[in-house]
Scaffold this active site. Structure first.
Site, mmCIF file in Angstrom:
data_model
loop_
_atom_site.group_PDB
_atom_site.id
_atom_site.type_symbol
_atom_site.label_atom_id
_atom_site.label_comp_id
_atom_site.label_asym_id
_atom_site.label_seq_id
_atom_site.Cartn_x
_atom_site.Cartn_y
_atom_site.Cartn_z
ATOM 1 N N HIS A 3 40.741 38.592 50.817
ATOM 2 C CA HIS A 3 41.925 39.582 51.678
ATOM 3 C C HIS A 3 42.465 39.709 51.566
ATOM 4 C CE1 HIS A 3 41.327 43.060 54.047
ATOM 5 N NE2 HIS A 3 39.852 43.437 53.731
ATOM 6 N N HIS A 62 37.758 47.720 45.519
ATOM 7 C CA HIS A 62 38.053 48.313 47.173
ATOM 8 C C HIS A 62 36.267 48.839 48.356
ATOM 9 C CE1 HIS A 62 39.219 50.540 51.061
ATOM 10 N NE2 HIS A 62 39.634 51.258 50.436
ATOM 11 N N ASP A 108 31.896 42.924 52.711
ATOM 12 C CA ASP A 108 30.725 43.451 51.747
ATOM 13 C C ASP A 108 30.485 42.145 51.015
ATOM 14 O OD1 ASP A 108 31.841 46.216 50.787
ATOM 15 O OD2 ASP A 108 34.318 45.416 50.770
#
Ligand code: CMC
Length: 443
Positions: A308, A269, A364
């Site tokens: 994702h 995460h 990210d």
């Protein structure tokens, strides 16, 4: 004739059941309980590890269309907010549901800023951590500790209390985050400067040295603010789910936020951008990218910052982050890891494995490269995520508290353990009661 219902035939009994379809594609899982094999039967339930196809709530905060790569906060496209809004304005939108007019924005800004200070005992509390404590561990514990300073926060059904705790948390998170960073550097903590913007004050608390007033670089201040906007909410992700689930026990919002921050700490995460940077450093140079991609395709590794649960297209936040990277490099100089990242993306986006698995860069993939260029150590990356996500957590939490359909979160399980058996004296137990491989299963 069509109708918004689903007809289920139970082939065990031959009975038919009519289940209403709500909101276009939703059936209530509890309706399955009507489907019984006999009068004493428990009824059917659904099995959905990791909630891959289960909605746990109805929400108005964020909308994601993973196939189209769309993210909206309260209906506003993320691209418009990133281009035109500020984090504090976006936080208002997320928490209150509408963009503020100028008068309401000024009041909100004032109300958040008057909560940037923390009790001196919080400072002492943080001083108690080891010199090399991970700043995210410090942040998680300190958020939890705030509940002891504001016991009235337990009044979760009181609207004014909820509003106050929301302003407090949004106001204090940058201060706690900066204190955690200064602690790891052995530097004195810097108190907030409310003359500065939300992001500018955070930069000052992080990087101020002997100068009387710290003047943040406007390009870096804006870049950080946009990154805050991009991270403010993301519907029912792991930490929002933790916030709701822990909050559903009616605990105070500081304890629930600490749980949400703990969920964010994990490498799948909020810790993913740290892992992405470590991966890029390990690859080391552009010419090693094809060999690395091979190891990913062989299943030995994951391409961190890719993939994702919801996006099966390019994460819209990743596109914006990639643009910000170049604006930041104009001030800080180019982070050479960007070249490796670009090559990874170039190869991955045309590779059969990544196309078939619908794996695209997520938020990210590039954010860590920016943070590193701005001078943040990797351990600060999840902390930088937690600051803006606080507005999302509080909005999700308040929505849960007000939702009359919500109860304490308590999933069912499918029990696959031993049937009933009885305790025996230790010297009467059969040997061995457990094989080695079974022992490793339980621990
Ligand atoms: N690299 C290589 N293969 C992958 C990756 C990846 N990054 N992500 C998923 N896959 C493959 C996976 O091996 C599986 O393949 P197969 O069906 O052949 O076994 C398939 O894609 C589905 O993967 P999954 O793990 O079942 O998918 P998930 O929805 O449970 O996982 C994820 C989502 C984000 C945890 C995962 O894509 C991942 O581990 N990504 C790397 C970590 C990362 O970047 N996390 C940040 C997420 S975005 C920020 C946030 O919301 O916190």
């Amino acid at each position: 004739m069509t109708s918004n219902t689903l007809t289920i035939t139970d082939n065990r009994t031959g009975k038919r059941y009519e289940v209403p379809i709500e909101e276009g594609n939703v059936i209530r899982a509890t309706k399955l309980r009507d489907i019984k094999n006999g009068p004493d039967d428990f009824g059917l339930m659904s099995y959905d590890p990791a909630f891959t196809n289960t909605a746990s709530c109805k929400s108005k905060v964020s909308f994601i269309d993973g196939d189209q790569g769309i993210l909206r906060y309260r209906g506003y496209p993320i691209q418009e907010l990133a281009e035109k809004s500020t984090y504090l304005e976006t936080a208002y939108l997320i928490v209150k549901g509408e963009l503020p007019d100028l008068k309401h924005f000024r009041v909100w800004e004032h109300n958040v800023k008057i909560h940037t200070m923390v009790h001196e005992n919080i400072k002492k509390f943080m001083e108690g951590f080891r010199y090399d404590a991970h700043p995210m561990g410090m942040l998680v514990s300190t958020i939890a500790a705030l509940s002891t300073f504001y016991p009235e926060a337990a009044q979760i059904h009181d609207l004014e209390s909820r509003r106050l705790q929301t302003r407090r948390l949004i106001g204090k998170l940058p201060t706690l985050a900066a204190f955690a960073y200064r602690h790891t550097r052995g530097l004195p903590y810097v108190y907030p400067d409310n003359e500065l913007s939300y992001a500018g004050n955070f930069l000052a608390m992080l990087f101020k040295m002997t100068e009387l007033t710290y003047k943040p670089d406007p390009a870096l201040e804006r870049a950080l603010d946009v990154l805050f906007i991009l991270h403010a909410d993301h519907e029912q992700n792991c930490s929002a789910n933790a916030m709701r689930s822990v909050g559903s026990s009616q605990v105070d919002p500081y304890s629930a936020t600490a749980a949400a921050a703990a969920a964010l700490y994990g490498p799948l995460h909020g810790g993913a951008n740290e892992q992405a940077i470590r991966m890029l450093m390990e690859i080391g140079s552009v010419d090693k990218v094809p060999a690395f991609i091979r190891t990913v395709k062989e299943g030995q590794r994951r391409l961190m910052g890719f993939g994702h649960r919801i996006y099966k297209n390019y994460d819209p936040r990743a596109k914006i982050v990639k643009q910000i990277a170049y604006q930041v490099f104009e001030v800080t100089g180019r982070n050479p890891l960007i070249d490796i990242a670009l090559e990874l993306e170039r190869i991955a986006l045309q590779d059969e494995y990544f196309i078939a698995h619908k794996l695209y860069p997520n938020v990210d993939f590039y954010s860590g490269i920016i943070y590193q260029a701005m001078g943040f150590p990797m351990t600060m990356f999840p902390v930088l995520f937690a600051i803006p996500r606080t507005s999302g957590w509080m909005a999700q939490w308040a929505e849960m508290v007000r939702d009359s359909e919500q109860k304490i979160a308590r999933p069912r399980q499918v029990y696959i353990g031993e049937p009933e058996r009885h305790w025996t004296l230790i010297d009467k137990r059969r040997e061995p009661t457990m094989r080695e491989d079974q022992v490793s299963e339980v621990i």
